[in-house]
Scaffold this active site. Structure first.
Site, mmCIF file in Angstrom:
data_model
loop_
_atom_site.group_PDB
_atom_site.id
_atom_site.type_symbol
_atom_site.label_atom_id
_atom_site.label_comp_id
_atom_site.label_asym_id
_atom_site.label_seq_id
_atom_site.Cartn_x
_atom_site.Cartn_y
_atom_site.Cartn_z
ATOM 1 N N HIS A 38 -2.926 10.419 -50.593
ATOM 2 C CA HIS A 38 -1.622 9.749 -50.550
ATOM 3 C C HIS A 38 -0.645 10.534 -49.698
ATOM 4 C CE1 HIS A 38 -1.250 6.508 -53.796
ATOM 5 N NE2 HIS A 38 -2.536 6.800 -53.749
ATOM 6 N N GLU A 105 -2.427 1.002 -48.556
ATOM 7 C CA GLU A 105 -1.194 0.469 -49.144
ATOM 8 C C GLU A 105 -0.020 0.809 -48.242
ATOM 9 O OE1 GLU A 105 -2.655 2.971 -51.349
ATOM 10 O OE2 GLU A 105 -3.806 1.696 -52.718
#
Length: 347
Positions: A38, A105
């Site tokens: 991330h 994402e």
């Protein structure tokens, strides 16, 4: 044999804390580990985003565990860079690394300034990236002009055996598509009937390699505390696709989940203070045919979780799933009923 692994959540904890945790997990009896990749956390309380690829080198060098990472090539990562990273870890740590490649994402990918494509375009871009990465890992010089552009790329340091490229999938449709290219499948805990359909879709369309499950769970000293911590840490993760794909940062996730109640988190997190209940749930997941199960403790207190599950949960899951806990040899995938589980608990 069902592999029972530890999940390292880079968006939640400092990389040094996670490194110590996987080292402790190995000593406690976990078989393997995997990690997220991330640039941003899911909410501001988590407040971390360690660089997974640098951390993986340290983790592989300081344990004997096998590791996987979930990565999204195509926007934040150019596929040639992903291929180079996979090749280096595969060359340094043969047979101990795999990568799950997904479409990503927006919260992590918008930093490039490029528009966030619709899902069908992201899926097509991913498929191009996978082809590029496979060709590079095969030693080819690659040029490509499509949804990604590659100009005469070559990875010079190559592994003797290419690490598996795994497909992340939470829906039947994605699992069906992944069967065409993937070396395995990884999904997350969902209702049992959904997991059955996802596994069947992958296998039924010719999907090869292991099927892997990541289980979000929370264990605590009492039920109230366990629910509270799960809500604080993972309450922003109850959103379903496509919304969770398209929000652009932790603040947006917090706004979208402001009215999520603590009890609502149970839909995505296995929450219990009772280790027996965790054993039962993991046995049910194992009975669905998962080859590997990775445990993600959503709370930040990892030492007590690792020690308790290493001593009281992992051996019983291995035994209940038909393995000899002293050897780790899997001998069957039979569902364990309540009476069988009781006999294991009293042994």
């Amino acid at each position: 044999m069902t592999t029972l692994g530890f999940h390292a959540s880079h968006e939640q904890l400092h990389p040094s804390v996670l490194l110590r945790a996987v080292q402790r997990a190995e000593k406690a009896g976990f078989d393997a580990a995997m990690c997220s990749d991330h640039l941003a956390p899911w909410n501001t309380r988590q407040a971390h985003s360690g660089f997974a690829w640098a951390w993986l080198g340290a983790a592989l060098a300081t344990t004997d565990l096998r590791f996987g990472v979930v990565n999204a090539p195509g926007q934040r990562y150019h596929p040639a860079i992903v291929a180079q990273a996979i090749g280096t870890l595969g060359a340094m740590f043969p047979g101990r690394f795999w990568a799950a490649l997904g479409s990503g994402e927006n919260m992590n990918e918008h930093v490039t300034g490029d528009p966030w494509p619709p899902k069908d375009v992201r899926d097509a871009r991913l498929r191009e990236c996978i082809d590029v990465i496979r060709r590079l890992l095969a030693g080819e010089e690659v040029s490509h002009d499509g949804l990604v552009t590659v100009d005469r790329a070559r990875v010079w340091t190559l592994p003797d055996v290419t690490p598996p490229l795994i497909a992340p999938a939470v829906t039947v449709r994605t699992a069906e598509r992944a069967a065409e290219w993937a070396d395995g499948l990884v999904t997350i805990n969902q209702p049992v009937e959904v997991l059955q359909d996802v596994v069947a879709a992958y296998r039924g369309n010719g999907g090869r390699g292991p099927v892997v499950l990541q289980v979000h769970l929370q264990w605590g000293p009492d039920e109230e505390t366990a629910v509270r911590v799960a809500h604080e840490q993972w309450g922003s993760n109850v959103l379903q696709p496509p919304l969770c794909w398209d929000l652009d940062g932790p603040e947006a996730f917090e706004q979208a989940t402001a009215f999520v109640r603590p009890e609502d988190v149970r839909g995505g997190v296995v929450i219990s203070q009772d280790l027996d209940e965790h054993v039962d749930q993991l046995l049910e997941y194992a009975s669905l045919g998962f080859d590997e199960i990775y445990l993600h403790h959503v709370g930040p207190e990892l030492d007590a979780f690792v020690d308790a599950f290493g001593e009281h949960v992992l051996p019983r899951v291995r035994a209940g799933a038909g393995a000899d806990p002293s050897s780790g040899a899997r001998v069957g995938r039979t569902r364990i009923d309540a009476e069988q589980d009781a006999s294991v608990a009293s042994a």
